[in-house]
Design a protein around this motif. Structure first.
Motif, PDB file in Angstrom:
ATOM      1  N   ILE A  46       0.781  -1.183  -0.042  1.00 48.86           N
ATOM      2  CA  ILE A  46       0.153  -0.068   0.071  1.00 48.86           C
ATOM      3  C   ILE A  46       0.955   1.163   0.030  1.00 48.86           C
ATOM      4  N   GLN A  47       2.032   1.066   0.694  1.00 51.59           N
ATOM      5  CA  GLN A  47       2.786   2.276   0.845  1.00 51.59           C
ATOM      6  C   GLN A  47       3.642   2.701  -0.564  1.00 51.59           C
ATOM      7  N   VAL A  48       4.085   1.607  -1.183  1.00 54.53           N
ATOM      8  CA  VAL A  48       4.978   1.920  -2.251  1.00 54.53           C
ATOM      9  C   VAL A  48       4.070   2.031  -3.519  1.00 54.53           C
ATOM     10  N   SER A  49       2.755   1.582  -3.464  1.00 50.42           N
ATOM     11  CA  SER A  49       2.256   1.706  -4.730  1.00 50.42           C
ATOM     12  C   SER A  49       1.351   3.151  -4.700  1.00 50.42           C
ATOM     13  N   GLY A  50       1.494   3.967  -3.951  1.00 52.19           N
ATOM     14  CA  GLY A  50       1.105   5.078  -3.879  1.00 52.19           C
ATOM     15  C   GLY A  50      -0.325   5.385  -3.756  1.00 52.19           C
ATOM     16  N   LYS A  51      -0.917   4.331  -3.207  1.00 52.06           N
ATOM     17  CA  LYS A  51      -2.501   4.411  -2.612  1.00 52.06           C
ATOM     18  C   LYS A  51      -2.537   4.842  -1.410  1.00 52.06           C
ATOM     19  N   HIS A  55       4.612  15.127  -6.216  1.00 53.52           N
ATOM     20  CA  HIS A  55       5.652  15.896  -5.440  1.00 53.52           C
ATOM     21  C   HIS A  55       5.062  16.064  -3.811  1.00 53.52           C
ATOM     22  N   GLY A  56       3.667  16.637  -4.214  1.00 51.51           N
ATOM     23  CA  GLY A  56       3.168  16.942  -2.934  1.00 51.51           C
ATOM     24  C   GLY A  56       2.630  15.764  -2.201  1.00 51.51           C
ATOM     25  N   GLN A  57       2.002  14.713  -2.831  1.00 54.38           N
ATOM     26  CA  GLN A  57       1.506  13.395  -1.922  1.00 54.38           C
ATOM     27  C   GLN A  57       2.740  12.845  -1.421  1.00 54.38           C
ATOM     28  N   ALA A  58       3.934  12.984  -2.037  1.00 54.88           N
ATOM     29  CA  ALA A  58       5.088  12.272  -1.418  1.00 54.88           C
ATOM     30  C   ALA A  58       5.717  13.210  -0.221  1.00 54.88           C
ATOM     31  N   ARG A 112      -6.376  12.612   2.769  1.00 58.76           N
ATOM     32  CA  ARG A 112      -7.070  11.450   3.595  1.00 58.76           C
ATOM     33  C   ARG A 112      -5.773  10.289   3.353  1.00 58.76           C
ATOM     34  N   LEU A 113      -5.668   9.830   4.542  1.00 55.69           N
ATOM     35  CA  LEU A 113      -4.508   8.629   4.782  1.00 55.69           C
ATOM     36  C   LEU A 113      -5.246   7.456   4.492  1.00 55.69           C
ATOM     37  N   ALA A 114      -5.566   7.035   3.350  1.00 53.44           N
ATOM     38  CA  ALA A 114      -5.996   5.524   3.135  1.00 53.44           C
ATOM     39  C   ALA A 114      -5.233   4.556   3.724  1.00 53.44           C
ATOM     40  N   ILE A 115      -3.934   4.813   3.897  1.00 56.70           N
ATOM     41  CA  ILE A 115      -3.169   3.657   4.431  1.00 56.70           C
ATOM     42  C   ILE A 115      -3.474   3.453   5.971  1.00 56.70           C
ATOM     43  N   ASN A 116      -3.747   4.325   6.698  1.00 50.81           N
ATOM     44  CA  ASN A 116      -4.345   4.043   8.069  1.00 50.81           C
ATOM     45  C   ASN A 116      -5.647   3.568   8.324  1.00 50.81           C
ATOM     46  N   GLU A 117      -6.536   3.753   7.205  1.00 50.18           N
ATOM     47  CA  GLU A 117      -7.705   2.945   7.152  1.00 50.18           C
ATOM     48  C   GLU A 117      -7.509   1.390   7.015  1.00 50.18           C
ATOM     49  N   TRP A 118      -6.543   1.108   6.242  1.00 46.68           N
ATOM     50  CA  TRP A 118      -6.024  -0.358   5.993  1.00 46.68           C
ATOM     51  C   TRP A 118      -5.409  -0.801   7.184  1.00 46.68           C
ATOM     52  N   ASN A 119      -4.467  -0.066   7.972  1.00 41.57           N
ATOM     53  CA  ASN A 119      -3.864  -0.247   9.145  1.00 41.57           C
ATOM     54  C   ASN A 119      -4.869  -0.672  10.262  1.00 41.57           C
ATOM     55  N   PHE A 120      -6.016   0.384  10.294  1.00 39.40           N
ATOM     56  CA  PHE A 120      -6.899   0.061  11.284  1.00 39.40           C
ATOM     57  C   PHE A 120      -7.638  -1.254  11.210  1.00 39.40           C
ATOM     58  N   ILE A 121      -8.034  -1.515   9.782  1.00 40.47           N
ATOM     59  CA  ILE A 121      -8.569  -3.026   9.782  1.00 40.47           C
ATOM     60  C   ILE A 121      -7.698  -4.053   9.969  1.00 40.47           C
ATOM     61  N   ILE A 122      -6.544  -3.704   9.541  1.00 39.82           N
ATOM     62  CA  ILE A 122      -5.514  -4.998   9.642  1.00 39.82           C
ATOM     63  C   ILE A 122      -5.326  -5.208  11.239  1.00 39.82           C
ATOM     64  N   PHE A 123      -5.268  -4.032  11.952  1.00 41.04           N
ATOM     65  CA  PHE A 123      -4.919  -4.289  13.405  1.00 41.04           C
ATOM     66  C   PHE A 123      -6.125  -4.938  14.172  1.00 41.04           C
ATOM     67  N   HIS A 124      -7.436  -4.594  13.627  1.00 35.51           N
ATOM     68  CA  HIS A 124      -8.490  -5.161  14.284  1.00 35.51           C
ATOM     69  C   HIS A 124      -8.609  -6.426  13.958  1.00 35.51           C
ATOM     70  N   ILE A 125      -8.240  -7.192  12.726  1.00 31.50           N
ATOM     71  CA  ILE A 125      -8.227  -8.512  12.581  1.00 31.50           C
ATOM     72  C   ILE A 125      -7.033  -9.243  13.444  1.00 31.50           C
TER      73      ILE A 125
END
Length: 357
Positions: A42-47, A64-67, A241-254
């Motif tokens: 998720i991190q390296v794919s730019g999503k 550049h702005g997103q990075a 919007r940090l989409a990566i944290n939404e995934w992190n949130f779901i992963i850590f719940h699982i």
């Protein structure tokens, strides 16, 4: 060479424990590693981040702005409030999600660490359980009778190598390490989600998932960065919007639910092992010696001959190989024991006859 092989082999997924312990030291480790790889993807794919850019921004400006927003410190705000403009109203955050993949790998190692303690102990102790179990597994594929009998004798001698109760005692301690490890990681997750250790509420999860702010898992952030164009420096403010944290949130719940499941199973297994140890139950041996328990030999004497270490090794073999193989090994040990008893009986009879001669 031998020392190097020893050091690396303690990290192998060997067959030297029970099914319950494999949940922690094998399947939990695999799940943590897969979760870490997914976070890296998720991190390296730019999503991992999505920002709002002015219409005049080009694609290179947006990249550049997103990075810049992804890898520099920023601050967060509530989605129902205005973007803070004064420095005193900005709550700066560190981008902890950059380290989540490493945290997951560290947790994988911590989950496996009791197994390293266990392997180091029994190898220093002089009983290579992994080798014994592998030999028992290979026995299932040996068809030639003479070779099979020789292997049975070798395995039987290794089972009776030690005459103590140290192996099951240390094994119980290692299983408690697995249990404390699972509970400790659950508490860590609870602290990261700001649940409180024992104050978990489903409404709290629902509120968090609806993008309310969390110190470790912010979903919406405000990012400031500078861009130099010729001799002038332009300051940009972006809402992301940090989409990566939404995934992190779901992963850590699982993972939290999985750790809860593993901890409950490990606790129940520890209680069962404790009661079996104090009651000295011989059910396991009786089930595998049905065809042998017909004479005058007592199974309690056989348990003393086998000792707790030997009985423990046989149970490890039964959890990692076929039941038929386990029964064969136990019956072979019984035959050895019966032969010794027969010799002792004949010797005693000769002594008695000599006294009355």
């Amino acid at each position: 060479m031998v020392a190097r092989r020893f050091h690396f082999s303690i990290f192998n997924f060997s067959k030297d424990d029970g099914i319950v312990d494999k949940l922690s030291r094998k399947y939990t480790v695999i799940i943590f590693i897969l979760a870490s790889l997914f976070v890296v993807y998720i991190q390296v794919s730019g999503k991992g981040i999505q920002c709002r850019f002015p219409s005049q921004f080009t694609n290179s400006h947006e990249q550049h702005g997103q990075a810049a927003c992804l890898y520099t410190d920023s601050y967060y705000f509530r989605s129902d409030s205005a973007i803070p403009t004064k420095h005193g109203n900005k709550k700066t955050i560190n981008n902890y999600f950059k380290w989540f993949s490493l945290i997951l790998l560290l947790q994988a190692f911590v989950s496996y660490s009791p197994s390293i303690v266990w392997k180091c102990f029994y190898r220093v102790y002089g009983t290579n359980l992994d080798q014994i179990v592998n030999s028992a597994e290979n026995l299932a594929y040996t068809e030639e009778n003479d070779t099979r009998k020789k292997k049975l004798q070798i395995i039987s001698s290794k089972v009776l190598q030690k005459n103590s109760s140290l192996l099951p005692t240390v094994y119980g301690f290692v299983r408690k390490m697995y249990l404390l490890n699972g509970i400790g990681q659950m508490v860590l997750f609870g602290m990261m989600f700001n649940w409180g250790i024992f104050k978990h509420r489903y409404q709290k999860i629902a509120n968090d998932y609806n993008l309310t702010m969390n110190e470790y898992f912010p979903r919406s952030i405000t990012c400031e960065y500078n861009v130099r164009m010729l001799s002038r420096i332009h300051r940009h403010i972006l809402e992301c919007r940090l989409a990566i944290n939404e995934w992190n949130f779901i992963i850590f719940h699982i993972l939290w639910v999985w750790l809860l499941f593993v901890s409950v199973i490990t606790f129940l297994a520890s209680v069962q092992q404790f009661f079996r140890y104090i009651t000295n139950n011989d059910r396991f041996l009786r089930e595998n010696l049905k065809s042998k328990l017909r004479g005058s030999l007592d199974i309690r004497d056989f348990k003393r001959y086998l000792c707790r270490d030997g009985e423990f090794i046989l149970k490890i073999i039964s959890e990692n190989s076929e039941d038929v193989v386990t029964s064969e090994i136990i019956c072979q040990i019984w035959d050895n024991y019966a032969s010794i008893k027969e010799v002792e009986k004949d010797f005693s009879a000769e002594l008695i006859q000599g006294q009355y001669a």
